[in-house]
Enzyme design. Structure first.
Site, PDB file in Angstrom:
ATOM      1  CB  SER A 294      -0.960  -0.032   1.188  1.00 25.16           C
ATOM      2  OG  SER A 294      -1.975   0.903   1.029  1.00 25.16           O
ATOM      3  CG  ASP A 380      -6.807  -2.636  -3.408  1.00 22.05           C
ATOM      4  OD1 ASP A 380      -7.471  -1.781  -2.794  1.00 22.05           O
ATOM      5  OD2 ASP A 380      -5.629  -2.927  -3.124  1.00 22.05           O
ATOM      6  CG  HIS A 409      -5.968  -2.171   0.595  1.00 21.18           C
ATOM      7  ND1 HIS A 409      -5.262  -1.781  -0.521  1.00 21.18           N
ATOM      8  CD2 HIS A 409      -5.323  -1.606   1.642  1.00 21.18           C
ATOM      9  CE1 HIS A 409      -4.262  -1.001  -0.166  1.00 21.18           C
ATOM     10  NE2 HIS A 409      -4.279  -0.888   1.143  1.00 21.18           N
TER      11      HIS A 409
END
Length: 435
Positions: A294, A380, A409
């Site tokens: 991320s 995601d 995610h």
């Protein structure tokens, strides 16, 4: 402004939730009609909807679904009844490379259950919308030069309570891009005499303490897990909560209208200073990798581009990627600072858009020269796949991509196992250490 900040906080919160979601009693299953979820531009996409309880289909139940391109306005919304175990949704197609998502919901006994699937349409043909500023590289080389003039002045404090029979663990502070700015982290060094490769662990978004990657260090690797906010990473949890909802709330937006003072400048330069710390260790053998997911996936790519001492990197669903996508009629990357302008892009602040181009992962990825490993899923909505492919597709150095289609995610243990194995093999760690 308050509405914008609240939206960003909600979008950022999932960045710390990397674990696989828990199984629920009812599952809403959305399945594309291609096993690999891959399609060509212009090709018809169909989704099959099922609602399962205890593994068996539920019939006579109402399901609502929505079809939309990745993070874009809904183009079809409908409520249907499943009578024969499943229902086929004809979702249409896309004229350009991208993603087409179906989200289905059902309400049972007052509880809402959701499922989704995202069809990939020629994803390897996706090109970024962000442009590289003419002075992009000069800007960062100048910033690196200025930061290099600041003495590191490392302070290593042994943490006996975290040490193991194989690893010494230290809380570390070093100077960042000026003497009053710090980088803090947890350094783990194998105890056995010898020299070792190193992994710099760069963090996902948020404000939290860190504990170090001790398990990897026990395999024979120096690990340095850093924070980005210039505060110690071993303090009581309450302090981080206060900062998360107080002074550091929405930090990713701080000074976005000024490329010289944007919050992430200290972050990117801090990653380079962290490598200086690794380089100073007597136990270090010169082999270095960077790994993160991320925000950390973004920092892995950025650090690799900025510092030629990095030889390998692993990036899970990188944030901060093709952030101006929303201004061009498609998904933009976390932190979605331009999402509110996707229907009226001319209202976005041009200074903010310009600043973001100096910090966009895409523009760093263009300069990557060493091998890397990427991994993400199509569902995601924090770091949308349109944006992560915008990064991957501009990398010209050797690269690998592991797609776990249904993940959002978060990542499966199998993804971590494969990327860890690749990373350790590149660093020359013996296979016996992987057991």
């Amino acid at each position: 402004m308050l509405k914008k900040l609240l939206l960003l906080v909600l979008l950022a919160f999932p960045l710390v939730l990397w674990a696989q979601p828990r199984q629920q009693m009812v599952q809403v299953v959305v399945s594309p009609d291609h096993d690999d979820w891959m399609y060509q531009t212009g090709e018809q996409v169909n989704f099959t909807l099922q609602v399962l309880k205890n593994g068996n289909p539920i019939n006579g139940i109402e399901v609502s679904y929505k079809i939309s391109p990745d993070m874009m306005p809904v183009r079809e919304s409908k409520t249907i009844t499943i009578n024969n175990g499943e229902y086929e949704v004809k979702a249409g197609s896309l004229k350009n490379p991208g993603f087409l998502r179906c989200i289905a919901k059902v309400e049972i006994e007052g509880k809402t259950y959701e499922g989704k699937a995202t069809a990939a349409i020629s994803p390897l043909e996706i090109q970024p919308t962000v442009k590289e500023p003419d002075d992009f590289w000069d800007f960062w080389m100048q910033a690196k030069t200025e930061a290099a003039n600041i003495p590191l002045e490392p302070v290593l404090t042994l943490m006996p309570e975290r040490c193991t029979d194989k690893v010494n663990v230290y809380h570390v502070s070093i100077n960042n891009f000026h003497e009053r700015a710090k980088v803090y982290g947890i350094l783990s060094i194998p105890k056995a005499e010898g020299s070792y490769p190193a992994i710099l662990n760069v963090p996902g978004a948020g404000v939290r303490p860190y504990h170090g990657d001790i398990s990897m260090a026990e395999k024979g690797v120096i690990t340095f897990q850093i924070g980005i906010h210039g505060i110690p990473v071993n303090l009581p949890a309450e302090l981080y909560d206060n900062l998360r909802y107080g002074a550091l709330n929405g930090y990713w937006n701080a000074n976005l209208d000024d490329k010289d003072d944007y919050y992430y400048k200290r972050v990117y330069l801090g990653c380079v200073k962290a490598i200086d710390l690794i380089e100073s260790l007597d136990e270090y053998n010169g082999k270095l990798a960077v790994e993160g997911g991320s925000q950390g996936g973004a920092l892995a790519v950025i650090t690799t581009a900025l510092d030629e001492r990095v030889q390998y990197y692993v990036s899970y669903y990188p944030a901060l990627s093709d952030m101006v996508g929303y201004l061009h009629g498609r998904a933009g990357g976390w932190p979605h600072m331009f999402a509110e302008y996707k229907e009226q892009p001319s209202e976005a602040d041009p200074n903010e858009a310009n600043t973001s181009s100096y910090y966009d992962v895409v523009n760093f990825a263009r300069h990557i020269k060493v091998p890397g490993y990427f991994s993400w899923g199509y569902n995601d909505q924090v770091c949308p796949p349109t944006t992560t492919y915008s990064v991957y597709n501009v990398v010209t150095a050797p690269k690998q991509l592991l797609v776990a289609q249904e993940t959002a995610h978060w990542r499966y243990p199998e993804q971590v196992e494969k990327t860890d194995q690749w990373l350790l093999e590149q660093l020359g760690v013996k296979k016996t250490a992987l057991k």
